[in-house]
Scaffold this active site. Structure first.
Site, short mmCIF file in Angstrom:
data_model
loop_
_atom_site.label_atom_id
_atom_site.label_comp_id
_atom_site.label_asym_id
_atom_site.label_seq_id
_atom_site.Cartn_x
_atom_site.Cartn_y
_atom_site.Cartn_z
N LYS A 189 0.71 6.64 -3.56
CA LYS A 189 0.86 6.14 -4.93
C LYS A 189 -0.46 6.22 -5.70
O LYS A 189 -0.50 6.71 -6.84
CB LYS A 189 1.34 4.69 -4.88
CG LYS A 189 1.26 3.93 -6.21
CD LYS A 189 1.68 2.49 -6.04
CE LYS A 189 1.58 1.71 -7.34
NZ LYS A 189 0.20 1.26 -7.62
N ASN A 190 -1.54 5.75 -5.10
CA ASN A 190 -2.81 5.68 -5.83
C ASN A 190 -3.38 7.07 -6.12
O ASN A 190 -4.07 7.26 -7.13
CB ASN A 190 -3.82 4.84 -5.06
CG ASN A 190 -3.44 3.37 -5.04
OD1 ASN A 190 -2.69 2.92 -5.90
ND2 ASN A 190 -3.94 2.63 -4.07
N ARG B 152 -0.40 -0.13 -14.95
CA ARG B 152 -1.85 -0.15 -14.74
C ARG B 152 -2.45 1.27 -14.74
O ARG B 152 -3.51 1.51 -15.31
CB ARG B 152 -2.15 -0.83 -13.39
CG ARG B 152 -3.62 -0.87 -13.03
CD ARG B 152 -4.36 -1.89 -13.83
NE ARG B 152 -5.80 -1.78 -13.66
CZ ARG B 152 -6.68 -2.46 -14.36
NH1 ARG B 152 -6.28 -3.31 -15.27
NH2 ARG B 152 -7.97 -2.31 -14.15
N ASP C 44 -0.08 -5.35 -11.26
CA ASP C 44 -0.03 -6.55 -10.42
C ASP C 44 -0.78 -7.72 -11.04
O ASP C 44 -1.83 -7.53 -11.66
CB ASP C 44 -0.65 -6.26 -9.05
CG ASP C 44 0.24 -5.37 -8.20
OD1 ASP C 44 1.46 -5.47 -8.34
OD2 ASP C 44 -0.31 -4.59 -7.41
N ASP D 271 -5.97 -3.28 -0.32
CA ASP D 271 -4.51 -3.23 -0.41
C ASP D 271 -3.82 -3.53 0.92
O ASP D 271 -2.60 -3.75 0.95
CB ASP D 271 -4.05 -1.86 -0.91
CG ASP D 271 -4.25 -1.70 -2.42
OD1 ASP D 271 -4.48 -2.72 -3.09
OD2 ASP D 271 -4.18 -0.56 -2.91
N MET E 162 -12.23 -8.85 -3.67
CA MET E 162 -12.08 -8.20 -4.97
C MET E 162 -11.22 -8.95 -5.97
O MET E 162 -11.53 -8.99 -7.15
CB MET E 162 -11.52 -6.78 -4.77
CG MET E 162 -12.51 -5.84 -4.12
SD MET E 162 -11.89 -4.15 -4.00
CE MET E 162 -11.78 -3.70 -5.74
#
Length: 438
Positions: free
Chosen positions: A22-23, A97, A121, A321, A343
């Site tokens: 996904k990223n 995002r 998110d 993640d 983070m």
């Protein structure tokens, strides 16, 4: 609204193929705006966030053709930059995002880029300063409409290469700056750059299109600007976050699972972090084999015997993640673990739902939690819960699959945003999970 109904306590068995990352896909899809030529991308995950971005590109005028499952061609030869100033774009861009990463390519190629405050998110503040400071360093003028939360950068005379030291190793910030710099005049150096495999993939794709980027895989990137980029064919890596999720699922449900074609060389420390939790995983070619953990798994302490601490860090450190997955897996380990999420200040707040299921977790502050493992002597209890974000959602799903009884997970759109047909793929290896309308 849809929910998952999950009957827990079932041992699973079989093979799973991880989806495309996904990223990486979010970055790669934005990069198609850098050239008027055709770009073919394979292994695109069929998930909500990616499909939203593909739709946004279509509304911008990008010609899109679906070739097959996960394979598309994109041609950005008639981009409608005016769409960026419409109310429709403000609504559409604000729901995702990853939409922030269209700004760099648009600024580089068309001299301007606009974006509403991106969504995504609810895991804490996610600053955009790194992106815009990078654009300003390249010569863009920045403006911000506080009433509409609308950002804009303009460089009508083009961008000029610059030396910059990023204030944080932001993955999306680095990607955005790199995509802007490839068409800038002269040389750009980016120090403290993110170097995740997904960023490396973006750089390799851009180089195949004619860009000149060196230092790929390090935190110092050098970009020699070029006049134009051409088309290419690119394949997206398997999703390391989903791979970690399948490892955690196998351990928690004490199941025998093989994860196919994982691209071991791009997993970094992920396998070793799970091994520290006592989980056995074997490298079989490019697959990961996780045997049944009938006798559970025991946490390894530090050399001096102190409690194991698992913390996130920029690559090649452990990805944030996967901390939610590690936390839920630790609830049934033999031993204790300190989870340190550095983070995002809201990412650990889902632990109250695990506590309701019987997990022993002490939330020290917004960033740290101590997990006292049950060693499967006390199984989690089924409950009704709501998914607050993608990674917490899959963690709660893993907890429900290991729990005694039938659980209900609401707000499953959060899970669908990051995991492709997760209920179908779980049923294929024996899980008792159904999707119902409520």
């Amino acid at each position: 609204m849809e929910v998952f109904k999950i009957e827990g306590g079932v041992h699973l068995k079989g093979e799973v193929i991880p989806q495309g990352a996904k990223n990486e896909a979010l970055q790669i899809l934005c990069a198609v705006l850098l050239t008027p030529e055709r770009v073919t991308i394979n292994n695109i995950p069929d998930i909500i966030d990616i499909n939203k971005l593909i739709k946004l590109l279509g509304n911008l005028g990008v010609k899109i053709e679906k070739l097959g499952h996960g394979s598309y061609t994109f041609q950005s030869d008639e981009v409608n930059v005016g769409y960026l100033e419409t109310e429709a774009f403000k609504k559409e861009g604000g729901s995702l995002r990853g939409s922030i990463m269209i700004v760099g390519p648009l600024l580089a190629r068309f001299g301007k880029g606009y974006i509403p405050k991106p969504g995504g998110d609810k895991i804490g503040r996610r600053r955009l300063d790194t992106h815009f400071e990078g654009f300003i360093n390249l010569g863009a003028k920045f403006r911000y409409n506080r009433e509409d939360h609308f950002y804009g950068v303009e460089a009508p005379d083009g961008l000029v290469g610059a030396d910059m030291l990023l204030d944080e190793a932001s993955v999306t910030g680095t990607a955005n700056i790199v995509m802007a710099a490839v068409l800038a005049k002269g040389k750009t150096t980016v120090y403290n750059a993110a170097c995740e495999p997904y960023l490396q993939q973006l750089c390799k794709m851009l180089n195949s299109m004619g860009a000149n980027i060196t230092g790929v895989g390090s935190n110092l990137l050098t970009i020699e600007g070029v006049e134009k980029l051409g088309g290419c064919v690119h394949r997206i890596l398997p999703d390391m976050i989903e791979i970690g999720s399948w490892i955690g699922l196998a351990a928690m449900t004490r199941s025998e699972i093989t994860i196919k074609d994982v691209s071991w060389e791009n997993l970094g420390v992920i396998p070793n972090v799970f091994r520290k939790l006592g989980i056995t995983l074997e490298k079989r070619g490019d697959d990961i084999f996780i045997p049944e953990h009938i006798d559970g798994y025991e946490v390894k302490t530090d050399i001096d015997g102190s409690i194991l601490t698992i913390a996130d860090a920029p690559w090649p450190g452990f990805t944030p993640d996967l901390l939610s997955i590690v936390l839920v897996v630790a609830t049934q380990a033999k031993g204790d673990v300190l989870i340190h999420q550095k983070m995002f200040e809201s990412r650990l707040f889902f632990v109250d739902k695990l506590i309701d299921m019987g997990a022993k977790i002490m939330l020290c502050d917004p960033h740290r939690a101590v997990v006292i493992g049950h060693d499967f002597k006390s199984v989690l209890k089924a409950t009704t819960m709501s998914s607050p974000d993608i990674r917490a959602g899959i963690s709660l799903l893993i907890a429900a699959l290991s729990a005694k009884g039938t659980s209900t997970i609401q707000n499953i759109e959060q899970i669908d945003r990051g995991y492709e047909r997760i209920d179908e793929r779980l049923r294929a290896i024996g899980a008792k999970i159904v999707r119902e309308k409520q």
